[in-house]
Design an enzyme around this catalytic site. Structure first.
Site, mmCIF file in Angstrom:
data_model
loop_
_atom_site.group_PDB
_atom_site.id
_atom_site.type_symbol
_atom_site.label_atom_id
_atom_site.label_comp_id
_atom_site.label_asym_id
_atom_site.label_seq_id
_atom_site.Cartn_x
_atom_site.Cartn_y
_atom_site.Cartn_z
ATOM 1 N N CYS A 193 5.389 0.129 7.538
ATOM 2 C CA CYS A 193 5.160 1.125 6.670
ATOM 3 C C CYS A 193 6.448 1.530 5.869
ATOM 4 O O CYS A 193 7.371 1.597 6.581
ATOM 5 C CB CYS A 193 4.874 2.523 7.462
ATOM 6 S SG CYS A 193 4.359 3.776 6.657
ATOM 7 N N LEU A 194 6.345 1.784 4.865
ATOM 8 C CA LEU A 194 7.388 1.950 3.637
ATOM 9 C C LEU A 194 8.286 3.145 4.158
ATOM 10 O O LEU A 194 9.434 3.465 3.784
ATOM 11 C CB LEU A 194 7.146 2.105 2.211
ATOM 12 C CG LEU A 194 6.594 0.869 1.563
ATOM 13 C CD1 LEU A 194 6.102 1.093 0.035
ATOM 14 C CD2 LEU A 194 7.713 -0.376 1.587
ATOM 15 N N HIS B 144 -4.959 1.883 7.042
ATOM 16 C CA HIS B 144 -3.531 2.389 7.186
ATOM 17 C C HIS B 144 -3.134 3.477 6.115
ATOM 18 O O HIS B 144 -2.605 4.472 6.523
ATOM 19 C CB HIS B 144 -2.494 0.850 6.939
ATOM 20 C CG HIS B 144 -0.959 1.425 6.964
ATOM 21 N ND1 HIS B 144 -0.259 1.320 8.063
ATOM 22 C CD2 HIS B 144 -0.391 2.426 6.411
ATOM 23 C CE1 HIS B 144 1.030 1.618 7.749
ATOM 24 N NE2 HIS B 144 0.867 2.284 6.780
ATOM 25 N N GLU B 145 -3.508 3.006 5.046
ATOM 26 C CA GLU B 145 -3.120 4.125 3.859
ATOM 27 C C GLU B 145 -4.244 5.445 4.144
ATOM 28 O O GLU B 145 -3.829 6.467 3.852
ATOM 29 C CB GLU B 145 -3.592 3.521 2.489
ATOM 30 C CG GLU B 145 -2.519 2.354 2.153
ATOM 31 C CD GLU B 145 -1.224 2.629 2.551
ATOM 32 O OE1 GLU B 145 -0.756 3.628 2.376
ATOM 33 O OE2 GLU B 145 -0.473 1.520 2.814
ATOM 34 N N GLN C 243 3.195 10.063 1.190
ATOM 35 C CA GLN C 243 4.615 9.171 1.218
ATOM 36 C C GLN C 243 5.693 9.368 0.071
ATOM 37 O O GLN C 243 6.791 9.062 0.040
ATOM 38 C CB GLN C 243 4.032 7.715 1.294
ATOM 39 C CG GLN C 243 3.542 7.354 2.615
ATOM 40 C CD GLN C 243 3.495 5.800 2.546
ATOM 41 O OE1 GLN C 243 2.482 5.234 2.018
ATOM 42 N NE2 GLN C 243 4.419 4.945 3.169
ATOM 43 N N HIS D 181 -2.847 7.763 6.522
ATOM 44 C CA HIS D 181 -1.735 8.583 5.848
ATOM 45 C C HIS D 181 -2.296 9.752 5.502
ATOM 46 O O HIS D 181 -1.515 11.079 5.455
ATOM 47 C CB HIS D 181 -1.063 7.810 4.769
ATOM 48 C CG HIS D 181 0.130 6.953 5.190
ATOM 49 N ND1 HIS D 181 1.140 7.319 5.706
ATOM 50 C CD2 HIS D 181 0.259 5.627 4.947
ATOM 51 C CE1 HIS D 181 2.191 6.337 5.941
ATOM 52 N NE2 HIS D 181 1.636 5.372 5.425
ATOM 53 N N GLY E 42 0.756 -1.095 0.096
ATOM 54 C CA GLY E 42 0.077 0.139 -0.064
ATOM 55 C C GLY E 42 0.749 1.157 0.054
ATOM 56 O O GLY E 42 2.020 1.084 0.366
HETATM 57 NI NI NI Z 1 2.303 3.263 5.541
#
Ligand code: NI
Length: 177
Positions: free
Chosen positions: A100-101, A142-143, A58, A146, A53
């Site tokens: 998370c990236l 989660h996304e 991000q 963000h 995701g």
């Molecule tokens: Ni994330």
């Protein structure tokens, strides 16, 4: 809409400590060619990382756009990028491990709804309403967090969260020097 991933760039992913990750993202007013290119680049970036995701902040863009890999459970057809996504219903509760990236090397257990209804727009500008459960439901929560400047570490016990923040502050400082 079919996205040709080979045509798109891989974008640098912003890391914890970057202010863009904490800013609420703005609604997308119109699905322009730029938005479609951004979605394609985000999708490619997500797969190269690799991740499941990715939200526009991000990659440094403060817009309400997410890409999700819901795998075999996918019910969406356009690369799973959703414009202006919202969770309009949620049920159940379950703890699960997240990463998370933007916070590489860190995982933690987070309580999330097990079932969610997501509404938004497809990249074709069509209204989208779909139900997800399990991992895809978790990814959407989660996304979408963000887009409101919320990171999964915000749900962790304070001590652990502070430790993570300190580690990334050091990392940012050492990269700057
Ligand atoms: Ni994330």
């Amino acid at each position: 809409m079919k996205i040709r991933l080979e045509d798109t760039a891989v974008l640098p992913i912003r890391i914890l400590g970057d202010p863009v990750l904490r800013e609420p993202a703005a609604q997308v007013d119109a699905i322009t060619d730029e938005i479609i290119s951004l979605a394609a680049a985000m999708f490619r970036t997500m797969y190269e990382a690799p991740g499941i995701g990715l939200a526009a902040p991000q990659v440094g863009v403060g817009l309400r756009l997410i890409c999700v890999d819901a795998g075999a459970e996918a019910k969406l057809s356009d690369g799973l990028c959703v414009v202006n996504p919202r969770i309009t219903a949620a049920a159940g509760e379950e703890a699960g491990e997240e990463g998370c990236l933007s916070i590489p090397g860190v995982t933690g257990m987070v309580m999330r709804a097990t079932h969610v209804t997501v509404e938004g727009l497809t990249l074709d500008g069509e209204a989208l309403r779909a139900d997800f459960e399990g991992l895809p439901a978790r990814i959407f929560q989660h996304e979408i967090d963000h887009l409101d400047g919320i990171l999964f570490i915000d749900y962790l016990p304070r001590l652990k969260r502070d430790l993570i923040k300190r580690r990334f502050r050091k990392r940012t400082l050492s990269q700057a020097s």
